[in-house]
Write a protein that holds these residues in place. Structure first.
Motif, PDB file in Angstrom:
ATOM      1  N   ILE A 185     -13.685 -14.764  -5.045  1.00  0.00           N
ATOM      2  CA  ILE A 185     -13.828 -13.580  -5.576  1.00  0.00           C
ATOM      3  C   ILE A 185     -13.754 -12.511  -4.768  1.00  0.00           C
ATOM      4  O   ILE A 185     -14.311 -12.215  -3.730  1.00  0.00           O
ATOM      5  N   ILE A 186     -12.965 -11.394  -5.020  1.00  0.00           N
ATOM      6  CA  ILE A 186     -13.010 -10.229  -4.281  1.00  0.00           C
ATOM      7  C   ILE A 186     -14.248  -9.272  -4.739  1.00  0.00           C
ATOM      8  O   ILE A 186     -14.137  -8.874  -5.889  1.00  0.00           O
ATOM      9  N   VAL A 187     -14.919  -8.988  -3.846  1.00  0.00           N
ATOM     10  CA  VAL A 187     -16.083  -8.221  -4.216  1.00  0.00           C
ATOM     11  C   VAL A 187     -15.928  -6.565  -3.611  1.00  0.00           C
ATOM     12  O   VAL A 187     -16.747  -5.618  -4.168  1.00  0.00           O
ATOM     13  N   ALA A 188     -15.073  -6.298  -2.784  1.00  0.00           N
ATOM     14  CA  ALA A 188     -14.539  -5.061  -2.543  1.00  0.00           C
ATOM     15  C   ALA A 188     -13.415  -5.060  -1.725  1.00  0.00           C
ATOM     16  O   ALA A 188     -13.105  -6.078  -1.185  1.00  0.00           O
ATOM     17  N   TYR A 189     -13.171  -3.526  -1.488  1.00  0.00           N
ATOM     18  CA  TYR A 189     -11.956  -3.614  -0.644  1.00  0.00           C
ATOM     19  C   TYR A 189     -12.293  -2.503   0.655  1.00  0.00           C
ATOM     20  O   TYR A 189     -12.980  -1.585   0.281  1.00  0.00           O
ATOM     21  N   ARG A 190     -11.972  -2.863   1.827  1.00  0.00           N
ATOM     22  CA  ARG A 190     -12.178  -1.812   2.974  1.00  0.00           C
ATOM     23  C   ARG A 190     -10.942  -1.831   3.791  1.00  0.00           C
ATOM     24  O   ARG A 190     -10.505  -2.683   4.072  1.00  0.00           O
ATOM     25  N   ASN A 191     -10.658  -0.646   4.181  1.00  0.00           N
ATOM     26  CA  ASN A 191      -9.326  -0.276   4.671  1.00  0.00           C
ATOM     27  C   ASN A 191      -8.028  -1.008   4.327  1.00  0.00           C
ATOM     28  O   ASN A 191      -7.165  -1.440   4.754  1.00  0.00           O
ATOM     29  N   GLY A 192      -8.129  -0.983   2.700  1.00  0.00           N
ATOM     30  CA  GLY A 192      -7.012  -1.622   2.082  1.00  0.00           C
ATOM     31  C   GLY A 192      -7.036  -2.987   1.961  1.00  0.00           C
ATOM     32  O   GLY A 192      -6.107  -3.972   1.320  1.00  0.00           O
ATOM     33  N   ALA A 193      -8.046  -4.075   2.776  1.00  0.00           N
ATOM     34  CA  ALA A 193      -8.006  -5.222   2.817  1.00  0.00           C
ATOM     35  C   ALA A 193      -9.060  -5.685   1.780  1.00  0.00           C
ATOM     36  O   ALA A 193     -10.207  -5.140   1.780  1.00  0.00           O
ATOM     37  N   PRO A 194      -8.788  -6.949   1.053  1.00  0.00           N
ATOM     38  CA  PRO A 194      -9.927  -7.356   0.076  1.00  0.00           C
ATOM     39  C   PRO A 194     -11.033  -8.148   0.984  1.00  0.00           C
ATOM     40  O   PRO A 194     -10.873  -9.076   1.989  1.00  0.00           O
ATOM     41  N   ILE A 195     -12.281  -7.893   0.392  1.00  0.00           N
ATOM     42  CA  ILE A 195     -13.376  -8.534   1.079  1.00  0.00           C
ATOM     43  C   ILE A 195     -13.920  -9.792  -0.115  1.00  0.00           C
ATOM     44  O   ILE A 195     -14.090  -9.068  -1.140  1.00  0.00           O
ATOM     45  N   ARG A 196     -13.907 -10.829   0.313  1.00  0.00           N
ATOM     46  CA  ARG A 196     -14.112 -12.015  -0.771  1.00  0.00           C
ATOM     47  C   ARG A 196     -15.446 -12.592  -0.565  1.00  0.00           C
ATOM     48  O   ARG A 196     -16.093 -12.161   0.459  1.00  0.00           O
TER      49      ARG A 196
END
Length: 253
Positions: A178-189
């Motif tokens: 599950i993707i919880v956020a995006y940082r610098n255009g990259a997904p944080i799962r």
């Protein structure tokens, strides 16, 4: 709930105990009050209060009749060396307890050590802080990714068809991507900021028999029932249970 219960006739005392995620309200009725009629009044009070209860409650309130002077007349132990306790609990609650409850003279079947399956998400505070992710961000992402709602309706000339998406996640492996956020255009799962494991709803409850974890069923009889007859009737179901449960389950009385 307590306000609704206070209007029930024949209530002598009412006590409540609240802990994290659980509240228990105990009503004691006068001796001249029919316990069956009182139970119906309690159920009606629960239904009347349902509209005022939080919508986020995982399960609605339930009620059961208890005689403090009664003790179980029989204990049935269900265990396994290979199957998880959550699977053992499913057979204990959905098969054994329900069928035993239908036996004449049985008032109630209490289940101890039940371990219902659940996915646990153990967040890493350091990983969240490093990426600037709040707990509410994770909660919202998990909630949005785990839904079980109708998607829409197709209207035809003769009939209408409801479409339901299977968006409900059932295992820890399904939660981790599950993707919880995006940082610098990259997904944080989720798997990058938390440990997601297959577990149980309440890991603080357990039952042991001869040093082995198990799920125990305690059979209580009705006040006017013959103890020997009730025990014999329940024992007559044991061969039926033995055929219905997997060989990996061990059933003892």
């Amino acid at each position: 709930l307590e306000k609704q219960f206070s209007t029930i006739a024949g209530v002598d005392t009412m006590t409540s105990v609240s802990t994290d995620g659980l509240a228990t309200i105990t009503l004691q009725f006068s001796l001249d009050r029919s316990i069956d009629a009182a139970a119906q009044d309690v159920q009606s009070a629960i239904a009347a209060a349902a509209r005022s209860l939080p919508s986020s409650m995982p399960t609605p309130p339930t009620q059961r009749k208890v005689n403090p002077a009664d003790a179980p007349i029989m204990n049935i132990v269900l265990s396994s060396s290979t199957l998880p306790l959550s699977t053992v609990a499913e057979y204990a609650e959905n098969l054994l307890a329900q069928q035993i409850s239908t036996v004449s003279g049985v008032a109630q079947v209490q289940v101890y050590g039940s371990q219902q399956y659940a996915v646990r998400i153990q967040l890493d505070p350091n990983a969240l802080a490093t990426r600037g992710i709040a707990l509410t961000d994770v909660e919202q992402a998990v909630g949005n990714s785990n839904v079980n709602l109708p998607t829409g309706t197709l209207f035809g000339r003769d009939k209408a068809t409801s479409i339901q998406a299977t968006g409900q996640l059932m295992t820890a492996q399904a939660y981790a991507p599950i993707i919880v956020a995006y940082r610098n255009g990259a997904p944080i799962r989720l798997g990058q900021v938390a440990k997601v494991i297959d577990s149980v709803q309440n890991d603080q409850v357990a039952s042991w028999y001869n040093g082995k974890r198990n799920v125990m069923l305690a059979v209580l009889r009705q006040p006017d029932a013959n103890t020997v007859q009730v025990v014999d009737s329940v024992k007559a179901l044991i061969p039926v249970f033995q055929e219905a449960i997997p060989p990996a389950l061990d059933l003892q009385i």
